[in-house]
Write a protein that holds these residues in place. Sequence first.
Motif, mmCIF file in Angstrom:
data_model
loop_
_atom_site.group_PDB
_atom_site.id
_atom_site.type_symbol
_atom_site.label_atom_id
_atom_site.label_comp_id
_atom_site.label_asym_id
_atom_site.label_seq_id
_atom_site.Cartn_x
_atom_site.Cartn_y
_atom_site.Cartn_z
ATOM 1 N N LYS A 320 0.444 -1.520 0.158
ATOM 2 C CA LYS A 320 -0.035 -0.005 0.249
ATOM 3 C C LYS A 320 0.582 1.296 0.123
ATOM 4 N N PRO A 321 0.409 2.284 -0.959
ATOM 5 C CA PRO A 321 -0.664 2.419 -1.703
ATOM 6 C C PRO A 321 -0.701 1.179 -3.163
ATOM 7 N N ASN A 322 0.470 1.103 -3.194
ATOM 8 C CA ASN A 322 1.063 0.284 -4.766
ATOM 9 C C ASN A 322 2.451 -0.605 -3.867
ATOM 10 N N PRO A 323 2.338 -2.002 -4.678
ATOM 11 C CA PRO A 323 3.132 -2.572 -4.609
ATOM 12 C C PRO A 323 4.616 -1.704 -5.449
ATOM 13 N N LEU A 324 5.801 -1.966 -4.596
ATOM 14 C CA LEU A 324 7.061 -1.479 -5.227
ATOM 15 C C LEU A 324 7.593 -2.753 -5.114
ATOM 16 N N THR A 325 7.728 -3.303 -5.384
ATOM 17 C CA THR A 325 8.312 -5.023 -5.542
ATOM 18 C C THR A 325 7.241 -5.858 -6.252
ATOM 19 N N GLY A 326 7.215 -5.927 -7.661
ATOM 20 C CA GLY A 326 6.139 -7.556 -8.050
ATOM 21 C C GLY A 326 6.809 -8.955 -7.206
ATOM 22 N N LEU A 327 7.653 -9.199 -7.098
ATOM 23 C CA LEU A 327 8.152 -10.446 -5.978
ATOM 24 C C LEU A 327 7.704 -10.237 -4.722
ATOM 25 N N GLY A 328 7.696 -9.053 -4.021
ATOM 26 C CA GLY A 328 7.333 -8.728 -3.166
ATOM 27 C C GLY A 328 8.728 -8.678 -2.088
ATOM 28 N N PHE A 329 8.630 -8.878 -0.436
ATOM 29 C CA PHE A 329 9.861 -8.385 0.574
ATOM 30 C C PHE A 329 10.347 -9.361 1.501
ATOM 31 N N PHE A 330 11.761 -9.173 2.049
ATOM 32 C CA PHE A 330 12.454 -9.856 2.978
ATOM 33 C C PHE A 330 13.037 -9.854 3.857
ATOM 34 N N PHE A 367 4.480 -11.792 8.329
ATOM 35 C CA PHE A 367 5.632 -12.269 6.978
ATOM 36 C C PHE A 367 6.798 -13.109 8.433
ATOM 37 N N LYS A 368 6.615 -14.040 8.777
ATOM 38 C CA LYS A 368 7.518 -15.024 9.557
ATOM 39 C C LYS A 368 8.266 -15.563 8.324
ATOM 40 N N GLU A 369 7.688 -16.135 7.622
ATOM 41 C CA GLU A 369 8.156 -17.275 6.833
ATOM 42 C C GLU A 369 8.911 -16.208 5.811
#
Length: 871
Positions: A320-330, A367-369
């Motif tokens: 939110k408000p828009n995804p910064l990355t297409g493959l998510g975060f770690f 987001f533990k995983e």
Amino acid sequence: MEAASMTTLSMHGSFMGPNNALKDFGHAVKDINDALGELQARGIQHVVNLPELVLVGDQSSGKSSLMSALAGVSLPRSTGTCTRCPIHIRISKADDWSCRVFLNLQYEYRLPNHQITEADVTASNKFPPWVKCEPSRAKRVEFKVIHHRFDSEEIETVLRCAQLAILNPSTLYQAFIPRPQAGEGSDGSRLVLPALAARKEESSSEAQFSPNTVALEIKGPDLADLNFYDLPGVFNTARRVEDSYLERVVQNLTSEYIARPNAIILWAVPMNLDTENSLALRLIRQGRADHRSVGVITKADLLPHNPEAVERWMQTLHGKPNPLTGLGFFITSRQGSDLEEQIKREEAFFNRMADSTGHWPMAFDEFKERCGVEKLKNYLSWKLGEEFAKVLPHVKQKVHGRLQEVTGQLKHYPDPPLNPEMEIMRSLRDFSDGVKARISQRHFSSAWDVRCAEVFRQAVLSLKPKYNVKDHAKGLPSSKPVVIDLEGTSQGPSQSPTPRKRPAPAETPSRRQRIKAEGSNGAVFPSTPTHLRSSNPPGNGSPFKTPSRGQNRSRTLMDIRMMIQRNAIPGQPGLVSPGVYEPLFTEAVQTWDAPLKDFIRETFRFLLEEVRAILNTAFRVVKNRAIYKESKQYMENFFEEHREQLQEQLNLIYTLEAHSLFTKDAASLERYKAEELKTLTRHRNHYRIAAHNGEDIRPPPRMEDMTDEDLAQETAKMAKELRNLGPEQFEQELNVAAYTRAHYLVAANRFTDYVCIHVMSGLLPRVNSAIGDYLLEKLGLAHSKTTPEIIEKLMKEEEKILQRRDDLLTEKRTLDGAMDIIINLENRDKQAGSQFDATQSGDASDTTARGHDSPLSDRTRRYTPTAYGDA
């Protein structure tokens, strides 16, 4: 919006799937990533884009710690180490420890003669003073190998030295290779910087930055299967004003790696800073690589202790408000001085153990995983293998295609023949036989006749003397002469438009005779059969030049009268002196010089084209050797000698023809004179009648366009009109003009015949019999015993040819090795797939339907949990 966020969260939360999913796929991932790493190491990126991981981030974003964590070894993190050039890290499992460092040199250092500024950094010159090499000129050299178990300090020393070798290109890289420490108390296992490297590090290197790459390959037990690029951190402000251009240079480098279509971008961003301030994120967005980017949040232990910071990061992780990355975060947290300590402290931090340092809010438990470097490595290993499995057929196709191209090009650079002397003599024999066979062919002589001989003949005939029969058209001395030459196709301004031409009448014997006798413009031209007419008549794209108007000007009847009067013999009225005919004839013959030179030039151009083609075929095996170049030059010298000889012979003929009127062919002369007089008289009468009647003076219609009826009417009309005009006052002048033109035709046909027969019966037989022996003599091979020195000299190659063959052979070895890697991977996968299918006893129909056309992508699909897709 909320539903979408929950879906994203669900995918993130169950990202790893069942605990044994990745373990089942582990062997395939290792094989795939090993193959990918070997292909990248071989440097086939100029052929096809390979999947790769690219680590980017701003300065002080925690990239160095992340790089060590991903590599699974304690890599150096000291200031300045591996920050001035890219580093390609490849880690893989193996029974024994080893570390190899390579220098990938794809750019050349070309320092300009001025201080580099931002103005030097352009779209075509992104990394001044470095310039991209040709693919065949790029090099990959082994810098250092460490076979024993190594530590952080040792690797740091090797990497520092490797970077210095890249930044100082004018010095041989071997001078920077670290040596074991010597001296009292040393066991000889510790590596130290060479003296040169130490001096360069203390003072200044030639370059402050380089796009050339240091490649680090590490193998050992319990390592992950990964390979990735770590780039220098991007920055907005250089520490020194004179280095301000490096801001754009480093950003260009980062953008170039981001733009690679198969690159998976790892964006490092520290948790104690806002994402909006990241310059690396801006470059990712500019490159439109958001969809293939993974955000790696570093320094989680430095998260500010306030609700606003936690909420801001929660919003970011939820997209939110828009995804910064297409493959998510770690999310990562690396604390401690060595790798083992960092692993333990990271696990304690995210699990909030009693001995953990820092505060990790419970809000991030969903987001533990996605917390911890180990989970990131597992994901990246799988993701990289999946992407490579998808593009493997395309990679194989591109490598195979390029391999065929290189193999085809190598045919033009063959290795030396096993028996050089025999190959030389074979080439010369084939050349001599080829020339004899070609010159003896009827097609050869016919081609020469059309291109050279017939065009030459037409050029000479077109220079026949021209006479203006329109002056004093009424036959009265007081009449004003018409000075405009209307024998051509153009008309004067006072004339009416040319009447519409009627359709050509059917050809009759009498009409054919008229066509033969009369040209199209009132001048006499002997007709040429259609099949012999050149496609390039003189003056219309022909290589034969037509003399200027001044050289072949149109004489008037009054000109001839004045010549007759000047040459008249007293007491012999009515006789025309030979002194009148001679100047008129020689004036016309003098124009033959230009077409004769053109004929000789075109004849030898034709011969050279033919003989060069034969030479190229006969010398195809030794075409890159000195014998080909020498033979080609000697062949051209041979033809130049014969050209001078032919020129001398033909000049003699030309001189004889231009000297005076002479012919024994009285019959041809009389025939031509009658035809010429008939034509001249017809035109003359046409103009006289028109002038007498006050009509527009324009050329009469062409006889070949007239029917027999038209001609009869014209003849009758002229006979009637001429009775009103009285006798022709220029009859004597018309006879002189007809005789001169007739004699010209006799001489022109004789001259062109003599010239052409000197080629057909003189030049070509001489070439046929002499060129083979001429080459043998000039090359030093005419004697029965040829010395080895001569053979060696003739078989020598140019340096650029040697280099080109070496470049092609080097690339071929690279591509051959790449194909072996791909085929071995496919074979291993087929074997593993067969073993796997054998265990699936309850689904025989699915096995049959599935097949093994694309085993890698198929097995990737089967092993991939449904929730393990791109988040």
